[in-house]
Every structure is written in C-alpha cells, then in structure tokens.
Enzyme design. Structure first.
Site, short mmCIF file in Angstrom:
data_model
loop_
_atom_site.label_atom_id
_atom_site.label_comp_id
_atom_site.label_asym_id
_atom_site.label_seq_id
_atom_site.Cartn_x
_atom_site.Cartn_y
_atom_site.Cartn_z
N CYS B 35 19.88 -10.87 -2.04
CA CYS B 35 20.20 -11.28 -0.67
C CYS B 35 20.91 -10.17 0.10
CB CYS B 35 21.09 -12.51 -0.66
SG CYS B 35 20.39 -13.90 -1.50
N CYS B 106 28.94 -15.19 4.41
CA CYS B 106 29.80 -14.06 4.05
C CYS B 106 31.22 -14.54 3.76
CB CYS B 106 29.84 -13.02 5.17
SG CYS B 106 28.27 -12.20 5.45
#
Lengths: 404, 302
Positions: B35, B106
C-alpha cells in the site's frame, strides 16, 4: 526563479498562438456553424481548416476521417463501443495490462456484461510479446485496442505492426495515441490502423477537445446520436473555438516535431543521465530504447513518490508519480505492477515529462535539488541505513511490518 | 494534489523526532509496503515509571504518513504507557488540523504503531485487528471491506440498506454504483441475485413516514424516534447524538463521543437532516446545539 513544469504528459500549457486563433470564435464568429448568417459563415471554414491541420499531423488520407469529440476518453469509448455494437456476435476484446484507465475501466465494465477481455502482459521493460498476441487474434475478437505510447514510462508499442496482424486476421484495430500524437511522426494512411484517439490538451491545445480518427470504410456506430454534426457520427453542437485551437496546435506540433525529437529529447536525456549518475539506488523504468522523446520515469528505491513530489513542489518543480498515495488508491500504478517493479521502488517512481517550453537550465535546476530531496526522505525511511548511507541489508526481510 | 492543512505541511517539511531512538527498548512496526505506507516507531521507556522518554519514527510513506508519524511522537513524549494507549487516531488527525478522508488511514497507522511498540515493551504480541479495503464512500470514509462485512452480517440487499447500516452512500451518492457492485458480488457468493428494487431489510427501528402537518409535540416525538433509529450506526463509530431542543422546524442536537469534533460531523448532521425530512415529509433543519445560544439570543432581542 520561475516554476518548472515537467508534467507535460498530464497536460500542457496552451500555446499563445492557439489562444489567439481561438479568440475570434468566442467574440465574433460565435454563431452556430449550422446557421445561415454572418455570425456563422466563418465557423464552418475554420472547422474545415482545423480538420486539415489535424489530418496533416497524423497523416491520414481524408479530412473526413477526422471526428471531433470532447476528449480522449470520449474517443476511446466511442471506438470500442462502436466496434462491439457494429459486430454484436463478436464477444472478445484484446488490450494490454498497461492501458490508460479510459480503456481499462471500460473493458472491466464490458467484462461484467459478458465480454471476454484479453489483457496482454508486458515484460520488465514494459514490452509486449507479439507471438502471444497473434495467438489471440480470431473471428471472435471485435476489436484490438493498444496504446501507441504509455503515459507513465513513454514506452512505444509497435502499433503499426500489430494493426497489420489484426487486419490480416480480419479484426478491427484501435490505438489510444493520446500521448504519442505530436511527439513522434506518424503517417496513418500507410498503416492498417482503423481508429485512433487523440486529445488536444496533451499538445498545447485546450482541455475539452479530442479527435477520433476513423478510417474510411470502417464499420461504425456513433456514441452520441442527434444532429447532423460531424456527418452524423458525433452529434452535438461543435466546440468551434476549441476545434480551431486544436487545429492550430496540430500545425505547431508538426512544425516542432523535429525539435521534439532532438532538443526536447536532449533535455530529457541529460536529466535522466544526471539523476542516475548522482543518485544511488534509482533506475529508469520502461523500454529505454523505444520511448517517447519527452518522457522519463525514474524509480527511487526505499522512498515514496508523494513525499518526493511535495518536496519538488516546494522547490518549484512540477512532476508526477505512480505511487498509490498520489491517487488515493491502495496499490501503486498498474503500469509499475505490470512490469513487476518491486513495491519498494514502484511507490517511489517519478515521471518527468518535457515539452518544447522547457529549457536546459531548468534541467540543471532539477539536477541541483533532486539528490538532496532523495537523501532527506531516505533518512526517514525504515529501509535505509543512515549511518552507512545505503539500504539496510536485505531490506525486505529487515523491515517486515505487521499488517492484517 | 491533496488539500493538506498547514499543520500537515509543517510536520512534513520539518519532521520532529525523525530516525530511530538509539537505545530504544520498544519497537513497533506496522503498515504495508504494497500500500506504500510503513512505519517503525522506536521508544525509550523509563522502566520504573513507564514514562516515554524518547520517541523516534522511520516512515516509508506519503506526506500525511510522515506528518502523522511526526506528530504522534510529539504527542506521546512524556506520557506514561497507559496514557499513550488512550491516544486515538482521531487525536493524531486533530493535532494535524484534519486529514483528507483518503488519508485517515495514515493516522490509524500511527496509533497502531504505538500499540505495537507498547505491546513489544510489555512482551506481548500485537495483532492488527482491522483489514482495510479500497475506499468506497468518500463522504464518510467507509471502505469496501467494512461494507462487505456488514452486507454479510446483516443480510443487506439494497444500497439503502448499506447506507442505513454503515452510512456509506448517504452523502453525495456518487459511490452507489460501487456499492451495488459489492452487493452483487456478496449476494452472488451467497447464491442470490442483486435486485435494486428489493424490499429493504428490517432497520433497527422501523418508522412509518407520516403525513404533515404535525403538532409540535408530534414533531418532537417523531424526531426522537428517528434519532433513536440512527444511534446504533453512530455508536458503531464510537459516537452518539442527543436531541436538545426543537424550535419550529429546527432541531438542535448534541453530537457526542467520537462524533464530537469529528470532521465528518457536518456530513453526519446533513445525513440526519435528510433522514428526518424523508420520514416526516416536511422540512427540518438540524443544527448543532452549540449554535443554539446565539440564535435564541437573537430571537430574544428581536
């Protein structure tokens, strides 16, 4: 220092001469080209001239083979949907794994509708295998759609040869040439290409104007039906100013085609050489010996592309990346994955794409800042050993984060 | 490019505590290289007090991944491990003055690295408990995995069902085609066929639409009923809603728990308003109760 634009495969600046050519069609000749009065009588002439200018750039036999559309995506959709509508008994499509989403998403959708999609793989240098392509050609195939040049790496596919092969098998051939037109010379009348898509904003014309080239005699079904515009092949009032602008842009592109393949190429080569010589652990992706003259795509290992772009942007330099984060998706670019570029490099790819507006001093400017940007981010990377200034030993083993 | 806050840019361009802590006694490594995000968090913890003395990060990732890592190390320095375990990804996002929905993961990665590092210090094994899929609903940040699980668990059949249970698709509605694709896929796995006109499954509380006009008392009762029916999905996200006052056609609500201060609160309120209007057949405006004082005062003056 003024900002440096190296993202010309994304879109280009409209040439001043193109803007100048367009303005009268907003302010004076704004009539509907179908009308019979003096506000319109110059429009048809302007459009006719533009058609010839496009014809000259792509080297097709008749100007009536040019259909103006709204963009490259519309041209692509029209081509593929036309082929399957005109040949309803053929249920297969051949394309490649590295096409633009304008083709891939449409094919995915058609797959759900029951079509069989053959996606030709590429090798590590982004090249196709023509032997396996040949084996797929059959009466079942409605259309082959293969891009002329790849938008990320600039790799050029042998579309003329592939069109010959398709033609010999009685299969229609379409090429998405959005990245190639204006950058490499072409002479469509000498090929067996049946349909070709191009987009204005990639060659210094405005956004919102495209072309579908349709070889005379190719069976065709319009996407948009309605008025008689474009000989009934693409209904909808002509975007006359943009059509005229595209014509002018094509004329200029033809004028500059040698410049593109000498001067622009020299800038690209110098940047590429400079970066790969100065920065360790980076490499150029794609087919190095068969590429667009303006494009280089460089993978910087162990760092991530969006971070690089943000630092470049801070330094006044515009480029783009194949990393997942720039698109908001979870995977790096499908082109990098198709070439089997490892994840640690695929996320760190940066594409620099030039135009005739760039200069050698801009190249030097990029070469000045690039090593520092890469070093800064590598210092933060868990794959990088800052003390020895090298990747950690066995990076993929040394750092194995937990993930469900 | 992304519309990052100044705070994100500040932490990206000048990251705090970058690099590994030299004599660290706790390490957490999370993320996924496929990713394009991976984070190693190293801590130096005082053995006697369990206070985090130093924190350092090494991140492979985008601007917001680096900024999230940087701000995380700033937040936890000086905390005890128990205090640090209470830090949520929302705390990280708040410190950064918000993250785009596509980038919220994140901040999740930051929180997970912290949990992993603390587990490492305590000699426990840390297991990631969430799987992330492609982001489907950008208004409410709902991914494909979450929708699939809810479709399986609750036998959902229509887009409206999915919206009722997960909120996905309740905002701009652009993702409805993607939600239909998920329904098609899951229903096919169950040997069923997707029918866009299928009757919706039982929602936790079924409320019959009413015909206007309503008396004020009826209106308040109805609003309460609707809010009650929406609470389970809010509570699934750790949030809640309560009705504070109804003045005319305006309902004042308090968003509590995780909803309080959440960037999505405005979208959630819009969703509640839409649901209220559907059920009540009249225009209802939903306003955070924090706005009420001003409005009441203005009314009093005029």
């Amino acid at each position: 220092m003024t900002d440096i634009y190296l993202d010309n495969n994304a879109t280009t600046k409209v040439d001043r001469a193109v803007v100048d050519a367009m303005i009268p069609y907003f302010l004076e000749q704004y009539g509907n080209p179908s009308s019979i009065h003096k506000f319109a009588d110059g429009v048809a002439r302007g459009i006719k001239q533009a058609r010839q200018q496009v014809q000259n750039l792509i080297g097709c036999e008749h100007d009536s083979e040019i259909i103006f559309t709204s963009c490259g995506t519309e041209s692509n959709s029209t081509a593929i949907l036309s082929a399957i509508k005109a040949q309803p008994n053929k249920k297969e499509i051949i394309t490649t794994t590295v096409e633009h989403p304008a083709i891939l998403s449409l094919c995915e959708y058609l797959e759900k509708e029951g079509y069989t999609i053959h996606r030709l793989p590429v090798d590590k240098a982004g090249r196709l295998n023509l032997e396996s392509y040949k084996k797929l050609l059959s009466d079942e195939v409605a259309i082959v759609s293969v891009m002329w040049a790849n938008n990320e790496t600039g790799t050029i596919f042998p579309v003329a040869e592939m069109a010959e092969m398709a033609n010999a098998a009685g299969v229609m051939f379409h090429t998405d040439a959005v990245q190639a037109v204006g950058k490499i010379p072409m002479m469509l009348q000498d090929t067996k290409i049946d349909m070709l898509s191009l987009s204005g904003h990639k060659l210094h014309a405005p956004k919102g104007i495209g072309v579908l080239y349709l070889r005379r005699g190719t069976r065709y079904r319009p996407l948009l039906r309605g008025g008689h515009q474009e000989r009934g092949r693409r209904a909808g009032t002509e975007n006359s100013a943009s059509i005229v602008g595209l014509g002018k842009a094509c004329e200029l592109a033809l004028e500059f085609i040698e410049y593109e393949n000498t001067k622009v190429k020299a800038m690209r080569d110098r940047l590429e050489r400079g970066i790969t010589e100065q920065i360790p652990h980076c490499f150029v992706t794609g087919d190095l010996y068969n590429r667009l003259p303006n494009t280089t795509d460089i993978a910087f290992e162990y760092i991530e592309g969006e971070s690089i772009l943000m630092l470049l942007n801070k330094a006044g330099i515009a480029a783009s990346s194949g990393s997942a984060c720039t698109s908001g998706s979870l995977e790096p670019s499908h082109v990098m994955r198709a070439m089997d570029i490892p994840y640690t490099a695929a996320h760190g790819t940066i594409r620099f794409s030039f135009s005739r507006y760039n200069t050698m001093s801009e190249v030097d400017e990029v070469l000045k800042v690039m090593p520092g940007i890469v070093a800064t981010l590598r210092k933060l990377s868990p794959y990088w050993d800052s003390i020895n200034n090298a990747p950690v030993t066995n990076p993929e083993q040394a750092f194995q984060p937990t993930y469900a | 490019m992304w519309d990052y806050s100044d705070k994100v840019k500040e932490h990206f361009f000048n990251p705090k505590n970058a690099g590994a802590v030299v004599d660290a006694n706790a390490t957490g490594e999370v993320g996924s290289i496929s990713c394009g995000d991976a984070l190693r968090l190293t801590l130096k913890v005082d053995d006697a007090t369990e206070v985090i003395l130093e924190a350092g990060f090494q991140t492979f990732g985008c601007g917001s991944a680096i900024a999230s890592s940087s701000v995380l190390t700033e937040i936890i320095k000086g905390m005890t491990l128990d205090e640090a375990l209470k830090v949520t990804n929302q705390d990280i996002a708040d410190q950064l003055e918000g993250l785009p929905p596509e980038k919220m993961h994140c901040s999740v990665m930051g929180r997970e690295a912290l949990q992993a590092a603390i587990a490492n210090y305590r000699g426990e094994e840390w297991k990631d408990d969430h799987e992330e899929g492609a982001l489907i609903c950008k208004c409410f940040a709902i991914d494909a995995v979450m929708i699939e699980e809810m479709v399986w668990a609750n036998k959902l059949r229509t887009v409206q069902d999915v919206t009722n249970f997960t909120k996905a698709g309740g905002g701009c509605a652009a993702c409805h085609e993607d939600i239909e694709a998920i329904l098609e896929k899951v229903l096919a796995e169950k040997g069923e066929k997707f029918d866009p006109n299928a009757a919706p499954v039982e929602t936790p509380v079924k409320i019959a639409a009413v015909k206007a006009p309503l008396t004020n008392l009826q209106r308040i009762k109805k609003i309460e009923q609707v809010l009650e029916s929406l609470r389970p999905s809010l509570m699934a996200d750790g949030g809640d809603v309560e009705l504070v006052e109804v003045i005319g056609n305006t309902a004042y609500v308090n968003m509590t728990g995780a909803c309080n201060g959440c960037q999505m609160a405005a979208m959630t309120i819009a969703g509640i308003q839409q649901r209220l209007m559907e059920v009540m057949g009249e225009f209802i405006k939903v306003v955070p109760a924090t706005e009420m004082a001003k409005l009441v005062n203005i009314e009093a003056v005029s």
